[in-house]
Enzyme design. Structure first.
Site, PDB file in Angstrom:
ATOM      1  N   ASP A   1       0.833  -1.189   0.000  1.00  0.00           N
ATOM      2  CA  ASP A   1       0.000   0.000   0.000  1.00  0.00           C
ATOM      3  C   ASP A   1       0.876   1.251   0.000  1.00  0.00           C
ATOM      4  OD1 ASP A   1      -2.536   1.333   0.350  1.00  0.00           O
ATOM      5  OD2 ASP A   1      -1.763   1.862   2.317  1.00  0.00           O
TER       6      ASP A   1
ATOM      7  N   ASP B   1      -8.836  -0.549   1.941  1.00  0.00           N
ATOM      8  CA  ASP B   1      -8.899  -0.076   0.567  1.00  0.00           C
ATOM      9  C   ASP B   1     -10.184  -0.536  -0.105  1.00  0.00           C
ATOM     10  OD1 ASP B   1      -6.470   0.982   0.997  1.00  0.00           O
ATOM     11  OD2 ASP B   1      -5.422  -0.046  -0.632  1.00  0.00           O
TER      12      ASP B   1
ATOM     13  N   THR C   1      -3.297   4.967  -3.886  1.00  0.00           N
ATOM     14  CA  THR C   1      -2.258   5.786  -3.273  1.00  0.00           C
ATOM     15  C   THR C   1      -0.914   5.587  -3.957  1.00  0.00           C
ATOM     16  OG1 THR C   1      -2.016   4.030  -1.657  1.00  0.00           O
ATOM     17  CG2 THR C   1      -3.305   5.905  -1.011  1.00  0.00           C
ATOM     18  N   THR C   2      -0.710   4.434  -4.542  1.00  0.00           N
ATOM     19  CA  THR C   2       0.540   4.210  -5.257  1.00  0.00           C
ATOM     20  C   THR C   2       0.506   4.932  -6.596  1.00  0.00           C
ATOM     21  OG1 THR C   2       0.479   2.006  -4.312  1.00  0.00           O
ATOM     22  CG2 THR C   2       2.140   2.418  -5.974  1.00  0.00           C
TER      23      THR C   2
END
Lengths: 535, 527
Positions: free
Chosen positions: A69, A400, A102-103
């Site tokens: 994550d 997530d 988020t990546t």
């Protein structure tokens, strides 16, 4: 220069102790910032996509985290560089707002910075680049709306929600079990969702983990699971049709906040005080009993005497329950949190069909399940797994997936994953670029190239030839006029993401583009970095 | 312009192959460390603590060894963690799980050297572990309905577990102890009801199981040493000075006479409390907290046996065995449930006096008294017995049983090999590797016993080519033997847990391509 001259030609110093500071100005500053931003993006780049790798992080105290994550990686990375911290912020805000992607957002920002560097080398002013990016991002977002697709779902038809959740989970370590986890996440979200207002309060979903067992034992409990046990070892372990008194006052003699003294100077006073004390305990327990409670859940501790009295009067009790859990229990059981014994009334009791204690493994770990609640709006996802790191990673993955489900309830538009949305936007931006006169045109084109970075990284991580694959998919998109073509990460020979079942939320993708652009603009505008040097 | 440092000064970062290598090396080092303890001829380790006294532990238990290691390698920590979880969850197999995970990683390293992507290896491992589990499920024996057979299964399991420990010489004796103790629990997994008391002296063979309950306490002076038909009140209450708990209360007096009066009142209060307790009609009173001289004297006067300062576990167990409730208030003598037992007496074990409760109402709890030459032997014996008890209690719930001695590994390996042959693509390499890792366990057992492992394993595999073979390694005679005849058995639940968590851990470490270590937190020097 930090050195200036006044009207009389005498030098004076603006920056104090300038020899102790490091200072970078102009193009150097921008270059340094860009390289820092790129370095952060490079770390995350290999985590992207279903074949992305994990990172192992060791905290200052030696704790090990293994995760995929982006937000977690950056948060725990012990970053020192200022620009790198901005990137961490970026990933965090995506996490807060959307929860997923988020990546991707960091990789996109890194690509934008990389393109900007080339433009700077050609002598384009950073502000012009920033403006070009801004225009391009607007074009990209508009284009996203046109290729988005509305997913209709209902309480019975949850499949459209499960699919995007599975896409999120497929890049995590839990992907062998993604189907069931996605279903758990969707069911959890649906049971707490307010479909009228299209809002979901994720606080109502408690994610609890316990090592042991296997991932397949993970379950959704319609109720609350508390990591506590009954206060007295001999209290019943199972209560049916429980009426729960939820208290925030301790089973102890009162402790007034104002300073006071009770002076004992005669034997009589000693006696009365003693009697008083006994009565306190008796009264407290009696009050709970009188209103018809069959279970007491208390935020504070019990005195030994009170504990025995409770046990004696057949009133099971749980002590030291945390404030947040207490609230959840109150919501789930429809009870009210009672701050004082005097205010206990039968209406304020919560109701639950079944309360049971469950023990695990060979140690004396026990947990309390509160199920069949009057108001099943609070649920718990109970995760099991082979070791602590797996549990933690599963918690993050579930988070997530929950966020994705929530976003879909807020806005049921989806775009196709596998880099197809980025490719499609890149094409659209590229076409639009020609319409803009001026230097911005270059920046817009650079933006289109930067968007390609995501499918490139996906292809690279999946072991495909990145450039070859990307150009093939791109030409396919143009030829078939089909924005659903993406990178075939799982190597099954289908590039149409609708058939592969790879979906992402529209708001997530839109937010990624907007946030990345914003941060890059901010970084480009910095032309002077002053930091205290190490000495 | 050079890339500026992004991380803090002492933080370090390792990437790609270097990171992978670091985790492989760490994990393998850990698995090599505990490898030699595996099997009936495994060796022990001496652990010395860095704390004061430099206390020494001699052990064969994987979880205990790993728990005490100061480890810096993150991948090694993952392995330590799975071993700990294995200990908590099933109690035994803590070494095997680490060794299996280590072997899986060792095989993975070879595959990565062959340029196979870690993700491919992972998906191969997943398929293989699924297949291995199914293979076990097919071969599993369940004797739940046949009490006689089930008991002998339990006995076999206990003896197999114990054979690799310090107790192996007396494994029959201890196996019987453990099975008896667990059978008394009647299906509950609450091992707390089994008390283990360690008393140095005598030999391990002198250890025994007591049906009653033994409390490691002394009887108060002047109180009866032997009570028949005891009625016991188990309490958790302050019997020193019963303080007034109302906040802010304090005694303020203006003359000496007042002090005396208050003191008298205090005494009176205590006397009243004792009288109330006596009014329960008891002849034995066990308290968790201290009992001061004054109340003790009162109890002695009333002919009541008073036992002070029994720890919390002791109290809970006592309440469990005697069927009484733990009381803290004494106003309603008629409704408090008292505990009962036929006889309380003081017994001597070695030099120590202990209190023995026999003929207890609820027969669920029991006490095992361990005797042995030294504290280290006793500690290790306790750990071994704990392992056996854990496995047995888990087996009582999940009565599926497998054979031991490397039999399950070869069975799994055979099926996994089969799968590898059927699977197209690079994954088949990974599946084959999984089967090799499984076979490493019997290999290590044989190696530890000083046998020719290569010869034995190949014989074993040939044996298993026949359908329904029950062959395994007979370490004692150093040949391939029939495990069903030798009576070597293992619990299915333990094997399954080993398989699943080892695969999970290996998968987790394989997925890593970057290790970022934060700067260690600065500790203030206490000196």
């Amino acid at each position: 220069m930090a050195l200036a001259f006044d009207d009389f030609g005498r030098p004076f110093i603006i920056l104090k102790e300038q020899q102790r500071k490091n200072r970078l100005r102009g193009l150097d500053a921008q270059k340094a910032n860009i390289s820092a931003g790129k370095a952060v993006a490079r770390i995350l780049r290999s985590s992207l996509g279903p074949k992305g790798m994990d990172k192992m992080l060791q905290s200052p105290d030696g704790e090990v985290t293994i995760t995929n994550d982006g937000a977690t990686i950056l948060e725990q990375m012990d970053v020192d560089n200022q620009i790198a911290k901005l990137m961490v912020e970026l990933s965090r805000s995506q996490d807060y707002e959307i929860g997923d992607g988020t990546t991707g957002v960091v990789v996109l920002a890194g690509a934008l910075l990389e393109q900007a560097e080339a433009l700077l080398d050609r002598g384009i002013h950073p502000i012009r680049i920033a403006e070009g990016y801004e225009m391009a991002s607007r074009i990209a977002v508009e284009h996203l709306e046109t290729i988005a697709y509305k997913f209709e779902f209902g309480a019975t038809n949850i499949e459209p929600l499960v699919q995007p959740c599975m896409t999120t989970l497929s890049s995590k370590i839990v992907n062998r079990y993604k189907r069931s986890l996605a279903e758990i996440a969707v069911k959890a979200v649906l049971s707490v969702a307010d479909l009228e207002r299209r809002d979901v309060n994720l606080d109502l979903i408690k994610v609890e983990g316990k090592v042991g067992g296997k991932l397949e034992d993970t379950e959704l409990v319609y109720g609350i699971v508390v990591d506590k046990d009954m206060s007295h070892p001999q209290m019943p372990k199972k209560i049916e049709d429980a009426k729960i008194a939820i208290l925030t006052c301790p089973f102890e003699p009162p402790k007034p906040k104002t300073k006071h003294k009770v002076d004992i100077d005669t034997v009589e006073k000693f006696e009365t005080l003693r009697k008083q004390e006994q009565k306190y305990f008796d009264d407290m327990v009696q009050k709970c009993k009188d209103v018809g409670a069959t279970l007491v859940i208390c935020q504070w501790g019990f005195d030994d005497e009170a504990n025995h009295l409770l046990m004696h009067r057949n009133l099971p009790a749980v002590r030291w329950v945390g404030g947040v859990e207490l609230e959840l229990i109150a919501i789930a059981t429809g009870g009210r949190i009672v701050p004082r014994f005097q205010e206990l009334t039968p209406e304020k009791l919560g109701k639950a069909g079944l309360v049971r204690e469950k023990s695990f493994g060979t140690t004396k770990d026990r947990m309390l399940y509160i199920e069949h609640c009057a108001n099943s709006r609070a649920v718990t996802i109970f995760i099991r797994g082979g070791n602590k790191m797996i549990i933690e990673e599963t918690k993050r993955s579930i988070h997530d997936a929950l966020c994705v489900a929530r976003n879909l309830i807020r806005n049921n538009s989806i775009v196709y994953g596998g880099g197809s949305a980025e490719i499609s936007c890149s094409l659209a931006v590229d076409v639009a670029a020609d319409k803009y006169p001026g230097v911005e045109q270059y920046a817009i084109r650079a933006f289109a190239d930067a968007l390609d970075a995501i499918p490139l990284a996906l292809a690279e991580n999946s072991g495909l030839q990145p450039i070859e694959t990307l150009s093939a998919v791109k030409s396919q998109q143009v030829k078939e006029n089909n924005p659903r073509c993406g990178i075939d990460c799982n190597d099954i020979g289908i590039t149409d993401m609708r058939e592969q079942g790879v979906f992402e939320t529209l708001i997530g993708k839109r937010q990624q583009i907007l946030l990345a652009t914003q941060v890059v603009k901010m970084i480009l505008k910095i032309d002077d970095v002053i930091s205290p040097s190490d000495y | 312009m050079a890339v500026e440092r992004i991380l803090k000064d002492e933080a370090s970062e390792e990437k790609g192959d270097r990171a992978r290598m670091a985790s492989f090396v760490g994990a393998m080092a850990i698995s090599d460390l505990v490898k030699t303890t595996l099997g009936p001829k495994g060796m022990d380790k001496i652990l010395q603590s860095t704390g004061r006294g430099r206390s020494v532990t001699v052990t064969n238990d994987g979880a205990t060894i790993l728990k005490s290691l100061p480890i810096d390698n993150p991948a090694a920590k993952v392995l330590v963690d799975i071993s700990k979880v294995q200990d908590d969850e099933v109690g035994d197999g803590t070494t095997s799980v680490v060794v299996l995970a280590g072997e899986l990683l060792r095989e993975a390293e070879k595959l990565i050297a062959m340029k196979i992507h870690p993700m491919t290896i992972i998906s191969g491992y997943r398929m293989a572990s699924e297949c291995a589990r199914d293979a076990l499920l097919n071969k599993v024996v369940d004797n739940k309905d046949d009490a006689e057979k089930f008991r002998s299964d339990l006995m076999k399991i206990a003896m197999t577990t114990l054979s690799s420990k310090i107790l192996s010489q007396d494994k029959e004796h201890f196996g019987k102890l453990a099975v008896d103790a667990v059978m008394r629990l009647k299906g509950s997994t609450n091992l707390e009801a089994i008390q283990i008391i360690k008393k140095p002296g005598g030999s391990l063979r002198d250890s025994f199981l007591d049906e009653g309950f033994i409390l490691d306490k002394k009887i108060g002076i002047g109180q009866p040493k032997r009570i028949e038909n005891a009625k016991i009140l188990v309490a958790n209450t302050a019997m020193d000075t019963d303080k007034v708990k109302i906040y802010g209360a304090r005694v303020r007096v203006d003359s000496m006479t007042r002090v005396a009066e208050i003191e008298a009142a205090e005494k009176e209060k205590m006397r009243e409390k004792v009288n109330k307790i006596i009014a329960h009609g008891i002849n034995c009173f066990v308290n968790r907290q201290l009992i001061y001289n004054f109340p003790e004297e009162l109890f002695a006067d009333a002919g009541i046996l008073a036992i002070e300062h029994a720890d919390f576990d002791g109290i809970e167990r006592l309440a469990l065995v005697t069927g009484g409730e733990i009381a803290s208030t004494f106003d309603n003598p008629e409704s408090v449930k008292l505990g009962h037992c036929k006889l309380i007496e003081e017994i001597m074990i070695g030099e120590d006096k202990l209190i023995h409760f026999s003929g207890v109402a609820m027969g669920q709890a029991c006490t095992i008294v361990l005797r042995g030459a030294s504290d280290h032997v006793l500690d290790e014996a306790e750990r071994s017995l704990h392992d056996a008890l854990c496995v047995l209690s888990q087996t009582v719930n999940d009565s599926r049983v497998l054979l031991g001695g490397g039999w399950p590994e070869i069975v799994m390996a055979k099926d996994v090999d089969e799968l590898a042959r059927k699977t197209p693509g690079k994954k088949s390499h990974a599946i084959e590797a999984f089967s090799r890792a499984l076979q490493a366990i019997p290999t290590i057992i044989a190696d530890n016993a000083g046998l020719d492992s290569a010869e034995l394993i190949s014989q074993l595999r040939a044996e298993h080519h026949k359908e329904g073979s029950t062959s395994g390694i007979d370490v004692i005679s150093g040949t391939v033997g029939d495990m069903a005849v030798l009576g070597i058995a293992e619990s299915f639940k333990v094997k399954q847990a080993i398989l699943l968590s080892a695969t999970e851990a290996a998968e987790m470490i394989l997925r890593v391509d970057e290790i970022i270590k934060s700067a260690p937190r600065k500790r203030e020097d206490r000196m």
